[in-house]
Design an enzyme around this catalytic site. Structure first.
Site, PDB file in Angstrom:
ATOM      1  N   ASP A  69     -22.137  -3.389  -3.810  1.00  0.00           N
ATOM      2  CA  ASP A  69     -21.447  -3.139  -2.545  1.00  0.00           C
ATOM      3  C   ASP A  69     -21.428  -1.646  -2.218  1.00  0.00           C
ATOM      4  O   ASP A  69     -21.158  -1.263  -1.079  1.00  0.00           O
ATOM      5  CB  ASP A  69     -19.985  -3.620  -2.622  1.00  0.00           C
ATOM      6  CG  ASP A  69     -19.876  -5.128  -2.536  1.00  0.00           C
ATOM      7  OD1 ASP A  69     -20.515  -5.699  -1.641  1.00  0.00           O
ATOM      8  OD2 ASP A  69     -19.171  -5.729  -3.351  1.00  0.00           O
ATOM      9  N   ASP A 107     -14.907  -9.330   2.993  1.00  0.00           N
ATOM     10  CA  ASP A 107     -15.189 -10.393   2.032  1.00  0.00           C
ATOM     11  C   ASP A 107     -14.191 -11.510   2.271  1.00  0.00           C
ATOM     12  O   ASP A 107     -13.166 -11.283   2.904  1.00  0.00           O
ATOM     13  CB  ASP A 107     -14.887  -9.905   0.610  1.00  0.00           C
ATOM     14  CG  ASP A 107     -15.910  -8.939   0.101  1.00  0.00           C
ATOM     15  OD1 ASP A 107     -17.036  -8.993   0.584  1.00  0.00           O
ATOM     16  OD2 ASP A 107     -15.553  -8.143  -0.782  1.00  0.00           O
ATOM     17  N   THR A 136      13.694  26.966  17.118  1.00  0.00           N
ATOM     18  CA  THR A 136      14.272  25.675  17.511  1.00  0.00           C
ATOM     19  C   THR A 136      13.233  24.561  17.661  1.00  0.00           C
ATOM     20  O   THR A 136      13.561  23.398  17.501  1.00  0.00           O
ATOM     21  CB  THR A 136      15.051  25.821  18.826  1.00  0.00           C
ATOM     22  OG1 THR A 136      14.171  26.330  19.813  1.00  0.00           O
ATOM     23  CG2 THR A 136      16.225  26.752  18.671  1.00  0.00           C
ATOM     24  N   GLU A 144       1.438  28.021  17.127  1.00  0.00           N
ATOM     25  CA  GLU A 144       1.388  28.464  15.729  1.00  0.00           C
ATOM     26  C   GLU A 144       1.592  27.366  14.674  1.00  0.00           C
ATOM     27  O   GLU A 144       0.773  27.195  13.802  1.00  0.00           O
ATOM     28  CB  GLU A 144       2.346  29.631  15.468  1.00  0.00           C
ATOM     29  CG  GLU A 144       3.759  29.484  16.009  1.00  0.00           C
ATOM     30  CD  GLU A 144       3.821  29.653  17.515  1.00  0.00           C
ATOM     31  OE1 GLU A 144       4.593  28.936  18.135  1.00  0.00           O
ATOM     32  OE2 GLU A 144       3.067  30.468  18.063  1.00  0.00           O
TER      33      GLU A 144
HETATM   34  P1  ATP Z   1     -16.814 -13.039  -1.450  1.00  0.00           P
HETATM   35  O1  ATP Z   1     -18.173 -12.475  -1.256  1.00  0.00           O
HETATM   36  O2  ATP Z   1     -16.131 -13.364  -0.181  1.00  0.00           O
HETATM   37  O3  ATP Z   1     -15.949 -12.270  -2.403  1.00  0.00           O
HETATM   38  P2  ATP Z   1     -17.535 -14.960  -3.478  1.00  0.00           P
HETATM   39  O4  ATP Z   1     -16.613 -14.621  -4.580  1.00  0.00           O
HETATM   40  O5  ATP Z   1     -17.861 -16.394  -3.295  1.00  0.00           O
HETATM   41  O6  ATP Z   1     -17.011 -14.490  -2.074  1.00  0.00           O
HETATM   42  P3  ATP Z   1     -19.603 -13.738  -4.974  1.00  0.00           P
HETATM   43  O7  ATP Z   1     -18.668 -13.172  -5.970  1.00  0.00           O
HETATM   44  O8  ATP Z   1     -20.791 -12.966  -4.535  1.00  0.00           O
HETATM   45  O9  ATP Z   1     -18.847 -14.127  -3.661  1.00  0.00           O
HETATM   46  O10 ATP Z   1     -20.047 -15.127  -5.553  1.00  0.00           O
HETATM   47  C1  ATP Z   1     -21.047 -15.855  -4.911  1.00  0.00           C
HETATM   48  C2  ATP Z   1     -21.145 -17.235  -5.525  1.00  0.00           C
HETATM   49  O11 ATP Z   1     -21.499 -17.122  -6.891  1.00  0.00           O
HETATM   50  C3  ATP Z   1     -19.851 -18.004  -5.518  1.00  0.00           C
HETATM   51  O12 ATP Z   1     -19.669 -18.674  -4.304  1.00  0.00           O
HETATM   52  C4  ATP Z   1     -20.014 -18.938  -6.688  1.00  0.00           C
HETATM   53  O13 ATP Z   1     -20.756 -20.082  -6.295  1.00  0.00           O
HETATM   54  C5  ATP Z   1     -20.865 -18.134  -7.646  1.00  0.00           C
HETATM   55  N1  ATP Z   1     -20.061 -17.522  -8.686  1.00  0.00           N
HETATM   56  C6  ATP Z   1     -18.964 -16.757  -8.521  1.00  0.00           C
HETATM   57  N2  ATP Z   1     -18.464 -16.351  -9.681  1.00  0.00           N
HETATM   58  C7  ATP Z   1     -19.257 -16.863 -10.637  1.00  0.00           C
HETATM   59  C8  ATP Z   1     -19.285 -16.782 -12.067  1.00  0.00           C
HETATM   60  N3  ATP Z   1     -18.378 -16.097 -12.737  1.00  0.00           N
HETATM   61  N4  ATP Z   1     -20.250 -17.426 -12.719  1.00  0.00           N
HETATM   62  C9  ATP Z   1     -21.167 -18.100 -12.032  1.00  0.00           C
HETATM   63  N5  ATP Z   1     -21.209 -18.221 -10.719  1.00  0.00           N
HETATM   64  C10 ATP Z   1     -20.267 -17.602 -10.006  1.00  0.00           C
END
Ligand code: ATP
Length: 919
Positions: A647, A333, A742, A291
């Site tokens: 994503d 990631d 119990t 139950e």
């Molecule tokens: P993960 O996928 O593990 O989070 P990550 O942060 O490197 O890693 P993304 O955020 O997809 O992955 O970024 C991919 C690439 O883009 C980075 O490796 C960097 O070279 C470039 N990048 C990240 N942030 C910026 C930004 N704000 N402006 C321009 N280029 C960027």
């Protein structure tokens, strides 16, 4: 009281913006903080209250209308008509207590899951007192000017003030899943919610960004109005709960069949009166129906969810708790999940030379060093340009720390914050630079292009500033800035740049390339592809993002638990591999597959690759979907992390989609099953451990509840097959006492048992493995149950023997009979005490985890004993429960029972541990 509200948002679409500002008594600089407080008091919190849930009353009543409850109600009536008033009242009382207990469990479970919702506040960026601020979205008020960013949910019904490439997913309102373009200029569009310059609460920005003025908030929004109409929230039933429901039904059916059989046998074989036979059969049915199972499971899952929340993993529904325990692969990631996301630029690389940068994290206490000297902005053309691009092509603001040892507060991304802090180290004056070179256009960062571009206006001369991943940026660069001179970018230059980058990446550092392009003509509107070409390469900023300190142990735990980790990152191949090796995810033999290679792979090739050590680098989030799907087709149970809009498909597809609570977009959080409030990989592992624990605990209390069935049923069998010669050793009320009295609390305690040592040293349980497996049944009936049945029947005969009765003439009424049945009952309870302690571990010694370490179980045992004492020594209860006080020798027998039972089980556990070690 109804919330004051403005007209529906759609009605503001065609009014000139200035008038909207006037009507809402606001301006492009926003309202003041003081005014916001006043408005919050007037208009209320910007939150949606859902339609009311299933009423508590209905939930309460449900517990008294289950199959078993009905059986008990009816039995009470029959007992009443048969003249057994006390029995009738007792049966009803037990039924009532059981129902209230189940309701309490469900209520506690509901409260546990409800409290999670409050742990996930949403934030909005607003302009108040002329300053950008991050506020709780619940505090947004009409007239607030707020920012909308790709991936985030829109907090209020609002009119757009500015917008770049804004696309809004309005499916929550309209059911239409294709995102709608939204612009500042008014276009009516088709149907409701289609005005191009109005955005609605509850929808999500799929791409682009914008600024808007909040019109209606909370329940006054269109979404709020709809939510008010929707009735009951759908309850998700987890596979485990379904399985248990099914199991309970099957066992109940079996119990009823046995009951009917016993009823017939009692009438025709023992010649018992009908009413008594019915009550007797009822005893058998109650003994077998599990139950309290379902509410205990629900509560146990909910408590698991709460414990996970304490370990920074918020699970959205109970079924994820089970799936977590089955996880065989985690696709993770890198940045921020495995690493700290505390970016610090520690080198700058220019074709003319390298600069070291000192100072850690977001504390601005370092410097850019040139020839041992701190560098200040304005002394080197190339370096200045790199810094200038880095800060102007940047959407992050950094608030200086209050004291030197504190971290700066960042509003934006860690990567961009690192660049701002870098420039501060060179004493670059950002506000005056921003005023001198205002931004005209932005092509926001996306993880497909992996770069961001802005167009800055220098007194009429337009220049595109670009920063992003080196490989992509080099591919569109044709010139190079070298020692103040611009010249064509040669193959030799490319090789030099790539070699420098490789050097840094091999040390696990992350590079960001910087470039620019002087645009030839003034143009009203620019196309991204036209701008992002023929760039002049400037240099690289090199950032360190150290692994999280707790990651090493978490990775080791996964490996011990046969859980694979596959890094899927947007970062470069070398950086990814270096970090993966450093933290022990892979060996240096691992294959790195880049996004481009993945795109060219056939399914068969991908499958082969996935069966070996593997890292995915420079992949676009969309590609994760394919990886997850393929792993699932290989029979894996996949957990996958993500934070961006793109994503979402992979998060939905994964068995456990995991979004980042701190850096993740609302879209990702919405698509995920679990949200990490600290973005930390170690929290996933903790959640998996908790998931395994909850499942194992459910098995433990299932074992505990089932094992008393045999000793409860055995006396009836003895009675029946002796044709009543052996008087019933356990009465119906006594069966009810064990089952609904119990047994309850220790079972609850088992549901809250802590992880057993070694739970993460076993492989994940098979997907869809059955809760009630052969091993468990064998243990319940062939081991614990059998021993208890033998001991309790023996107890009954011992009591008779002590009283001077022989086998042929056993007492069947009076004090001696009551003492004998009390002895059966007490023996079962003392066997259950041992069982509660034995069930706490599957293989580990219970002494290792501490015999008294689960206070709920100890409390449950104390309650059991107190109840037994009350039944034995309280005259009214004696009458109802057919009990009597026991003598010293009988007490000795009882007290001695748990010791050998625990010791025998310890031996069994010892052998079982040895088998695991040697197998
Ligand atoms: P993960 O996928 O593990 O989070 P990550 O942060 O490197 O890693 P993304 O955020 O997809 O992955 O970024 C991919 C690439 O883009 C980075 O490796 C960097 O070279 C470039 N990048 C990240 N942030 C910026 C930004 N704000 N402006 C321009 N280029 C960027």
């Amino acid at each position: 009281m109804a919330q004051p509200k403005f007209k529906a948002a759609g009605e503001y679409a065609q009014i000139p913006l200035e008038q909207v500002f006037q009507q809402f008594k606001t301006s492009s600089a926003g309202i003041s903080g003081q005014e916001a407080t006043k408005r919050l008091a007037k208009f209320g919190q910007n939150t949606i209250q859902r339609g009311h849930r299933q009423s508590q009353f209905k939930l309460f009543i449900k517990n008294f209308t289950s199959l078993m409850a009905i059986l008990l109600w009816v039995s009470g009536i029959i007992a009443l008509f048969a003249g057994m008033l006390e029995l009738a009242i007792a049966i009803w009382a037990v039924n009532l207590i059981n129902g209230i207990f189940s309701f309490w469990q469900e209520h506690a479970a509901q409260k546990a899951t409800d409290s999670l919702r409050q742990m996930l506040p949403a934030y909005t960026q607003v302009l108040r007192d002329g300053q950008q601020q991050r506020v709780d979205a619940a505090d947004l008020v009409p007239g607030d000017i707020f920012t909308i960013q790709a991936g985030n949910s829109i907090s209020a019904d609002a009119r757009l003030i500015s917008a770049t490439g804004l696309q809004v997913d309005e499916s929550a309102l309209t059911g239409e899943s294709v995102p709608e373009s939204k612009t500042v200029a008014y276009q009516p569009g088709d149907g409701k919610f289609a005005e191009s310059n109005i955005v609605y609460a509850g929808t999500m920005a799929a791409s682009g960004d914008a600024q808007a003025i909040a019109l209606n908030t909370g329940m006054a929004t269109e979404f709020g109005q709809i939510a008010q109409l929707t009735q009951n929230q759908k309850q998700n039933v987890s596979p485990l709960q379904k399985e248990l429901n099914h199991l309970t039904q099957q066992i109940s059916l079996l119990a009823i069949l046995i009951g009917v059989l016993f009823f017939i046998l009692a009438i025709f074989f023992v010649h018992y009166p009908i009413a008594k036979s019915f009550i007797f059969a009822l005893g058998m049915i109650v003994a077998f129906i599990p139950e309290g199972l379902l509410p205990t499971v629900t509560l146990s899952l909910a408590q698991g969810v709460q414990r996970m929340a304490k370990k920074h993993a918020l699970v959205k529904d109970l079924s994820s708790v089970e799936t977590l325990g089955e996880t065989t692969v985690i696709c993770s990631d890198k940045t921020g999940t495995l690493t700290q996301n505390q970016m610090t630029v520690n080198h700058i690389w220019l074709p003319s030379g390298e600069y070291k940068v000192s100072g850690q994290g977001y504390v601005n206490n370092g410097q850019i060093q040139t020839d041992q000297q701190p560098y200040t902005f304005g002394h080197n053309h190339d370096l200045d340009l790199l810094l200038q691009i880095s800060v102007l092509n940047n959407n992050t603001t950094v608030k200086a720390p209050q004291t030197a040892d504190k971290q700066a507060k960042i509003l934006g991304t860690p990567t961009e914050a690192a660049l701002i802090i870098l420039a501060e180290k060179a004493q670059l004056d950002l506000p005056s630079l921003q005023a001198k070179l205002p931004r005209q256009t932005e092509f926001p960062f996306d993880s497909e292009r992996k770069r961001m571009t802005t167009i800055q206006n220098d007194h009429g001369q337009l220049t595109a500033y670009v920063k992003g991943a080196l490989d992509g940026l080099l591919a569109i660069s044709t010139l190079i800035l070298d020692n103040g001179q611009v010249r064509p970018l040669t193959e030799q230059d490319r090789q030099t740049i790539l070699a420098a980058d490789k050097n840094y990446a091999a040390a696990g550092l992350r590079s960001l390339a910087v470039a620019y392009r002087q645009l030839p003509v003034q143009q009203a509107e620019w196309q991204q592809a036209d701008v992002e070409q023929q760039l002049t390469f400037v240099g690289l900023t090199i950032m360190a993002d150290p692994p999280r300190p707790e990651i090493y142990a978490a990775v080791a735990k996964c490996h011990a638990a046969n859980i694979r980790i596959i890094m899927v990152t947007g970062d470069s191949a070398l950086t990814a591999k270096s970090i993966a090796c450093k933290i022990g995810i892979t060996s240096d033999q691992a294959r790195v597959v880049t996004g481009d290679e993945l795109a060219a792979m056939s399914d068969a090739e991908l499958k082969t690759a996935l069966s070996g050590e593997l890292i995915f680098a420079r992949v676009a989030p969309e590609q994760k979907y394919r990886v997850v799907t393929m792993l699932q087709s290989m029979g894996e149970v996949v957990a996958s992390t993500g934070d961006g809009v793109n994503d979402a498909p992979a998060l939905k597809k994964a068995d456990i989609g995991i979004a980042m609570g701190m850096t993740g977009t609302d879209v990702a959080k919405d698509a995920a099953d679990m949200i990490l409030t600290d973005d930390n990989f170690a929290s996933i592992v903790a959640a998996i451990e908790e998931g395994r624990t909850v499942y194992s605990n459910i098995q433990k209390f299932l074992l505990y509840i089932l094992n008393s069935n045999l000793p409860e049923a055995a006396p009836s069998v003895v009675f029946l097959f002796s044709r009543g010669l052996i008087p019933l050793p356990l009465t119906v009320m006594q069966i009810l006492t064990v089952d609904l009295g119990t047994d309850m609390l220790p079972a609850l305690g088992l549901g809250a048992e802590r992880s057993e040592p070694g739970i993460m040293a076993q492989p994940p349980r098979a997907h869809n493995a059955h809760l009630l497996n052969r091993q468990l049944l064998w243990k319940a009936f062939g081991w614990y149950g059998l021993i208890a049945a033998i001991l309790s029947t023996a107890g009954y005969f011992i009591a008779n023997h002590v009283n001077g009765w022989t086998l042929a003439t056993l007492a069947n009424s009076g004090l001696d009979y009551r003492q004998a049945t009390t002895m059966t009952l007490a023996t079962i309870i003392f066997c259950q005490i041992a069982a509660a302690l034995n069930c706490r571990t599957k293989r580990s010694s219970v002494f290792r985890i501490g015999l008294f370490s689960n206070r709920r179980i100890i409390g449950g045992i104390i309650f059991e004993v107190l109840l037994l004492l009350a039944l034995m020594y309280q005259p009214e209860l004696q009458l109802i429960f057919n009990t009597a006080p026991l003598r010293g020798s009988e007490w000795l027998y009882l007290l001695a029972i748990p010791i050998p039972l625990i010791l025998i089980d310890e031996v069994r556990k010892y052998w079982s541990r040895r088998r695991v070690v040697t197998s």
